[in-house]
Scaffold this motif. Sequence first.
Motif, PDB file in Angstrom:
ATOM      1  N   GLN A 294       0.909  -1.170   0.008  1.00 15.59           N
ATOM      2  CA  GLN A 294       0.093  -0.070   0.076  1.00 15.59           C
ATOM      3  C   GLN A 294       0.825   1.278   0.085  1.00 15.59           C
ATOM      4  O   GLN A 294       0.373   2.348  -0.157  1.00 15.59           O
ATOM      5  N   LYS A 295       2.258   1.156   0.316  1.00 16.96           N
ATOM      6  CA  LYS A 295       3.015   2.297   0.390  1.00 16.96           C
ATOM      7  C   LYS A 295       3.566   2.422  -1.207  1.00 16.96           C
ATOM      8  O   LYS A 295       4.379   1.616  -1.386  1.00 16.96           O
ATOM      9  N   LYS A 296       3.052   3.425  -1.722  1.00 15.59           N
ATOM     10  CA  LYS A 296       3.587   3.714  -3.141  1.00 15.59           C
ATOM     11  C   LYS A 296       4.942   4.488  -3.132  1.00 15.59           C
ATOM     12  O   LYS A 296       5.438   4.782  -4.282  1.00 15.59           O
ATOM     13  N   SER A 297       5.223   5.157  -2.003  1.00 24.52           N
ATOM     14  CA  SER A 297       6.616   6.038  -2.168  1.00 24.52           C
ATOM     15  C   SER A 297       7.195   5.681  -0.690  1.00 24.52           C
ATOM     16  O   SER A 297       6.575   5.552   0.332  1.00 24.52           O
ATOM     17  N   PHE A 298       8.482   5.845  -0.858  1.00 30.31           N
ATOM     18  CA  PHE A 298       9.217   5.826   0.524  1.00 30.31           C
ATOM     19  C   PHE A 298      10.832   6.381   0.016  1.00 30.31           C
ATOM     20  O   PHE A 298      11.002   6.576  -0.999  1.00 30.31           O
ATOM     21  N   SER A 299      11.438   6.721   1.271  1.00 34.34           N
ATOM     22  CA  SER A 299      12.706   7.117   1.080  1.00 34.34           C
ATOM     23  C   SER A 299      13.632   6.709   2.448  1.00 34.34           C
ATOM     24  O   SER A 299      12.957   6.566   3.318  1.00 34.34           O
ATOM     25  N   GLY A 300      14.798   6.671   2.254  1.00 38.57           N
ATOM     26  CA  GLY A 300      15.601   6.265   3.420  1.00 38.57           C
ATOM     27  C   GLY A 300      17.044   5.843   3.085  1.00 38.57           C
ATOM     28  O   GLY A 300      17.481   5.695   1.829  1.00 38.57           O
TER      29      GLY A 300
ATOM     30  N   ASP B 230       6.920   6.773  -9.968  1.00 38.92           N
ATOM     31  CA  ASP B 230       7.634   7.389 -11.262  1.00 38.92           C
ATOM     32  C   ASP B 230       9.101   6.925 -11.408  1.00 38.92           C
ATOM     33  O   ASP B 230       9.510   6.927 -12.483  1.00 38.92           O
ATOM     34  N   GLY B 231       9.651   6.287 -10.273  1.00 43.50           N
ATOM     35  CA  GLY B 231      11.076   5.851 -10.690  1.00 43.50           C
ATOM     36  C   GLY B 231      11.697   5.647  -9.276  1.00 43.50           C
ATOM     37  O   GLY B 231      11.209   5.942  -8.080  1.00 43.50           O
ATOM     38  N   ILE B 232      12.906   5.530  -9.190  1.00 41.54           N
ATOM     39  CA  ILE B 232      13.698   5.416  -8.130  1.00 41.54           C
ATOM     40  C   ILE B 232      14.992   5.945  -8.426  1.00 41.54           C
ATOM     41  O   ILE B 232      15.869   6.042  -9.529  1.00 41.54           O
ATOM     42  N   LEU B 233      15.288   7.085  -7.579  1.00 42.42           N
ATOM     43  CA  LEU B 233      16.664   7.987  -7.538  1.00 42.42           C
ATOM     44  C   LEU B 233      17.415   7.566  -6.168  1.00 42.42           C
ATOM     45  O   LEU B 233      17.074   7.214  -5.189  1.00 42.42           O
ATOM     46  N   LEU B 234      18.757   7.713  -6.487  1.00 41.55           N
ATOM     47  CA  LEU B 234      19.836   7.743  -5.799  1.00 41.55           C
ATOM     48  C   LEU B 234      20.378   8.894  -5.485  1.00 41.55           C
ATOM     49  O   LEU B 234      20.819   9.675  -6.507  1.00 41.55           O
ATOM     50  N   ALA B 235      20.947   9.045  -4.218  1.00 42.56           N
ATOM     51  CA  ALA B 235      21.728  10.271  -3.882  1.00 42.56           C
ATOM     52  C   ALA B 235      22.594  10.028  -3.004  1.00 42.56           C
ATOM     53  O   ALA B 235      22.340   8.926  -2.189  1.00 42.56           O
TER      54      ALA B 235
ATOM     55  N   GLU C 235      23.967   5.663   1.580  1.00 38.85           N
ATOM     56  CA  GLU C 235      23.428   6.706   0.598  1.00 38.85           C
ATOM     57  C   GLU C 235      21.886   6.448   0.681  1.00 38.85           C
ATOM     58  O   GLU C 235      21.283   5.612   1.537  1.00 38.85           O
ATOM     59  N   TRP C 236      21.191   7.377   0.071  1.00 34.63           N
ATOM     60  CA  TRP C 236      19.955   7.473   0.053  1.00 34.63           C
ATOM     61  C   TRP C 236      19.054   7.235  -1.047  1.00 34.63           C
ATOM     62  O   TRP C 236      19.513   7.371  -2.345  1.00 34.63           O
ATOM     63  N   VAL C 237      17.867   6.556  -1.048  1.00 33.68           N
ATOM     64  CA  VAL C 237      16.912   6.056  -2.153  1.00 33.68           C
ATOM     65  C   VAL C 237      15.720   6.861  -2.017  1.00 33.68           C
ATOM     66  O   VAL C 237      15.061   7.036  -0.714  1.00 33.68           O
TER      67      VAL C 237
END
Length: 159
Positions: free
Chosen positions: A27-33, A148-153, A141-143
Amino acid sequence: MGVTADICDVHKDSVRLADNVFYVFGQKKSFSGPIHTVRVFEDNVLVKKALETIPEGSVLVVDGGGSKRCALMGDNLAAIAEKRNLAGVIINGCIRDSGEINEMPVGIFALGTNPFKSVKKGEGQNDIPLLFANAAWKPGEWVYADEDGILLAEKKLDE
């Protein structure tokens, strides 16, 4: 959390984009960490161990070698991620029990589904840099992930 499109607008030169090869489950369509990594092949023992031990709010990134011959996560492991309040899970491999997982408040990106369970040998590696989906996944690092996609920083970005 800012959506990936907004992050790209503000931090275009600070992010890397993973190939869009994943399906979104839960159910979680977005996340970061912050990223924690595991490399396995058709064996989910270290996946379970990582889910039980990485810090709350983390994203577990699993390189399963892209195998679609079995699942590296099912509803029991997804329940661990939910109970421990992990931000999300990204799997270069498959999950199973997708119907149950889609009813759970978790965020999981995976290559697809397969009803077969993995072997239980405990082979693999933890906390190492990974390379899949045309992206480098580095512990610490962070994701940022959404539909829409997956970004890495390299570090946490202002959202």
